[in-house]
Design a protein around this motif. Structure first.
Motif, PDB file in Angstrom:
ATOM      1  N   LYS A 213      20.402 -17.700  24.489  1.00  0.00           N
ATOM      2  CA  LYS A 213      21.330 -16.984  23.614  1.00  0.00           C
ATOM      3  C   LYS A 213      20.606 -15.935  22.783  1.00  0.00           C
ATOM      4  N   LEU A 214      19.415 -16.276  22.326  1.00  0.00           N
ATOM      5  CA  LEU A 214      18.633 -15.335  21.523  1.00  0.00           C
ATOM      6  C   LEU A 214      18.257 -14.108  22.342  1.00  0.00           C
ATOM      7  N   GLN A 215      17.770 -14.318  23.560  1.00  0.00           N
ATOM      8  CA  GLN A 215      17.327 -13.195  24.385  1.00  0.00           C
ATOM      9  C   GLN A 215      18.499 -12.355  24.876  1.00  0.00           C
ATOM     10  N   TRP A 216      19.626 -12.994  25.156  1.00  0.00           N
ATOM     11  CA  TRP A 216      20.806 -12.241  25.573  1.00  0.00           C
ATOM     12  C   TRP A 216      21.352 -11.399  24.421  1.00  0.00           C
ATOM     13  N   SER A 217      21.489 -11.990  23.241  1.00  0.00           N
ATOM     14  CA  SER A 217      22.131 -11.309  22.116  1.00  0.00           C
ATOM     15  C   SER A 217      21.264 -10.205  21.524  1.00  0.00           C
ATOM     16  N   LEU A 218      19.949 -10.407  21.455  1.00  0.00           N
ATOM     17  CA  LEU A 218      19.060  -9.409  20.858  1.00  0.00           C
ATOM     18  C   LEU A 218      18.429  -8.483  21.885  1.00  0.00           C
ATOM     19  N   GLY A 219      18.613  -8.758  23.165  1.00  0.00           N
ATOM     20  CA  GLY A 219      18.014  -7.915  24.194  1.00  0.00           C
ATOM     21  C   GLY A 219      16.507  -7.940  24.146  1.00  0.00           C
ATOM     22  N   CYS A 220      15.928  -9.129  24.112  1.00  0.00           N
ATOM     23  CA  CYS A 220      14.482  -9.274  23.995  1.00  0.00           C
ATOM     24  C   CYS A 220      13.998 -10.331  24.979  1.00  0.00           C
ATOM     25  N   CYS A 221      12.702 -10.543  24.987  1.00  0.00           N
ATOM     26  CA  CYS A 221      12.128 -11.528  25.911  1.00  0.00           C
ATOM     27  C   CYS A 221      10.791 -11.995  25.362  1.00  0.00           C
ATOM     28  N   GLY A 222      10.642 -13.305  25.208  1.00  0.00           N
ATOM     29  CA  GLY A 222       9.398 -13.862  24.691  1.00  0.00           C
ATOM     30  C   GLY A 222       9.288 -13.736  23.181  1.00  0.00           C
ATOM     31  N   LEU A 223       8.132 -14.118  22.661  1.00  0.00           N
ATOM     32  CA  LEU A 223       7.901 -14.042  21.220  1.00  0.00           C
ATOM     33  C   LEU A 223       7.454 -12.649  20.807  1.00  0.00           C
ATOM     34  N   LYS A 224       6.342 -12.179  21.360  1.00  0.00           N
ATOM     35  CA  LYS A 224       5.853 -10.830  21.066  1.00  0.00           C
ATOM     36  C   LYS A 224       6.195  -9.848  22.182  1.00  0.00           C
ATOM     37  N   SER A 225       6.212 -10.334  23.431  1.00  0.00           N
ATOM     38  CA  SER A 225       6.609  -9.523  24.585  1.00  0.00           C
ATOM     39  C   SER A 225       6.960 -10.459  25.735  1.00  0.00           C
ATOM     40  N   TYR A 226       7.444  -9.904  26.808  1.00  0.00           N
ATOM     41  CA  TYR A 226       7.833 -10.725  27.961  1.00  0.00           C
ATOM     42  C   TYR A 226       6.635 -11.432  28.585  1.00  0.00           C
ATOM     43  N   LYS A 227       5.432 -10.934  28.337  1.00  0.00           N
ATOM     44  CA  LYS A 227       4.236 -11.544  28.914  1.00  0.00           C
ATOM     45  C   LYS A 227       3.935 -12.926  28.329  1.00  0.00           C
ATOM     46  N   ASP A 228       4.543 -13.242  27.210  1.00  0.00           N
ATOM     47  CA  ASP A 228       4.321 -14.560  26.619  1.00  0.00           C
ATOM     48  C   ASP A 228       4.801 -15.673  27.535  1.00  0.00           C
ATOM     49  N   TRP A 229       5.778 -15.375  28.381  1.00  0.00           N
ATOM     50  CA  TRP A 229       6.310 -16.397  29.290  1.00  0.00           C
ATOM     51  C   TRP A 229       5.356 -16.709  30.434  1.00  0.00           C
ATOM     52  N   PHE A 230       4.427 -15.824  30.688  1.00  0.00           N
ATOM     53  CA  PHE A 230       3.500 -16.071  31.801  1.00  0.00           C
ATOM     54  C   PHE A 230       2.604 -17.275  31.540  1.00  0.00           C
ATOM     55  N   SER A 231       2.364 -17.555  30.269  1.00  0.00           N
ATOM     56  CA  SER A 231       1.512 -18.687  29.917  1.00  0.00           C
ATOM     57  C   SER A 231       2.311 -19.954  29.609  1.00  0.00           C
ATOM     58  N   GLN A 232       3.623 -19.890  29.793  1.00  0.00           N
ATOM     59  CA  GLN A 232       4.479 -21.036  29.491  1.00  0.00           C
ATOM     60  C   GLN A 232       4.969 -21.682  30.787  1.00  0.00           C
ATOM     61  N   ASP A 233       5.037 -22.979  30.753  1.00  0.00           N
ATOM     62  CA  ASP A 233       5.556 -23.730  31.905  1.00  0.00           C
ATOM     63  C   ASP A 233       7.072 -23.851  31.753  1.00  0.00           C
ATOM     64  N   TRP A 234       7.774 -22.724  32.006  1.00  0.00           N
ATOM     65  CA  TRP A 234       9.217 -22.701  31.746  1.00  0.00           C
ATOM     66  C   TRP A 234      10.060 -23.093  32.954  1.00  0.00           C
TER      67      TRP A 234
END
Length: 305
Positions: A138-159
């Motif tokens: 919901k946060l990423q959809w509503s604010l149009g963002c991805c990750g904490l600082k950038s989308y690259k933060d997800w690369f280190s997460q086991d999502w």
């Protein structure tokens, strides 16, 4: 309707309080149902609760004031409104809004730290906790963002479960080494809530590019959103406190003026009979002369008509 009993400031302020109380109730309820998980996670739920409480407490005195104005009656600061006096209701409104100011300042001071901490924790628990998954999406959809600082933060997460998600890529692969090769091919990928639209290229980002996903992080955006929200609430609380104080002061001043005028009208005998200002003799200052005191009452002639 006799508006001379109430000052224009009191009338307009009453209308403003009525509108702000109705708006505060609906706004708080909408936020609780629409982005309830977001305001709970960021700690702004207490501020929203204070807004709702303040709006509800403002309703009875506002209803009494509007009723008095509509019927041409004077607003009495000592009038009983449901279970307490009008001035007591105003005092409680001021106290509640002061509490709201304290909570706003506290949230603004701790906002950045709380925001980053909760987003990071939700990203770590995205795959195993539905509550955090729903919050992140919901946060990423509503604010149009991805990750904490950038989308690259997800690369280190086991999502996601990579073995399960990528079994379709090579169904004939049976050994672990081959499966690792398949996973390594698409190790840089993103889920759908990071997309700019309903469908995007969220896989093979190294080869195809990241033009179709949101690359900005959510941390700063959520922090700015909360800071703006808390600033608006802070200004609203201050305005209500100032107006309530001046509202009560205006009522007391107007009531004192009317009471003083009524007392003056009752005590001023010029409204009853005319008095000669040159008449200085009073019953207390009248004394008989010695010669008059020696007159025999029997020799006094009374004119009978």
């Amino acid at each position: 309707m006799n508006n001379s009993l109430n000052s224009p400031f009191v009338i307009w302020t009453t209308c403003f309080f009525w509108l702000i109380s109705i708006f505060g109730i609906f706004w708080s309820i909408i936020l609780f149902f629409w982005v309830g998980d977001m305001i709970f996670s960021t700690g702004t739920d207490l501020v929203n609760a204070v807004v709702l409480l303040s709006a509800i407490v403002m309703l009875p005195p506002n209803f009494y004031s509007l009723h008095a104005i509509a019927n041409g009656k004077k607003i009495e600061y000592n009038a009983k409104v449901f279970c307490c006096r009008l001035w007591t209701c105003i005092l409680w409104i001021v106290i509640i809004n002061i509490i709201g100011i304290i909570l706003c300042v506290q949230r603004m001071y701790l906002c950045q730290e709380i925001t980053k901490k909760y987003i990071s924790n939700s990203m770590k628990q995205y795959r195993i906790a539905p509550k955090h998954r729903q919050f992140i999406d919901k946060l990423q959809w509503s604010l149009g963002c991805c990750g904490l600082k950038s989308y690259k933060d997800w690369f280190s997460q086991d999502w996601h479960d990579k073995v399960r998600d990528y079994e379709w890529a090579s169904p004939n692969v049976r050994d672990v080494n081959a499966m690792k090769q398949v996973i390594e091919i698409d190790s840089v990928s993103m889920f759908i809530s990071c997309c700019k639209s309903g469908s995007c290229v969220s896989s093979y980002l190294k080869e195809l590019g990241n033009y179709s996903i949101n690359t900005n992080g959510c941390g700063n955006l959520l922090y700015r959103f909360i800071m703006v929200s808390m600033t608006v609430h802070l200004i609203m609380f201050l305005i209500i406190i100032i107006l309530e104080i001046f509202f009560l002061k205006s009522i007391i001043t107007k009531n004192d003026e009317l009471d003083s005028k009524n007392r003056s009208n009752k005590l001023n005998i010029r409204h009853i009979m005319s008095v000669n200002d040159n008449f200085e003799m009073s019953s207390g200052s009248y004394n008989l002369n010695e010669e008059d005191s020696e007159i025999d009452p029997s020799n006094v002639y009374y004119d009978e008509k």
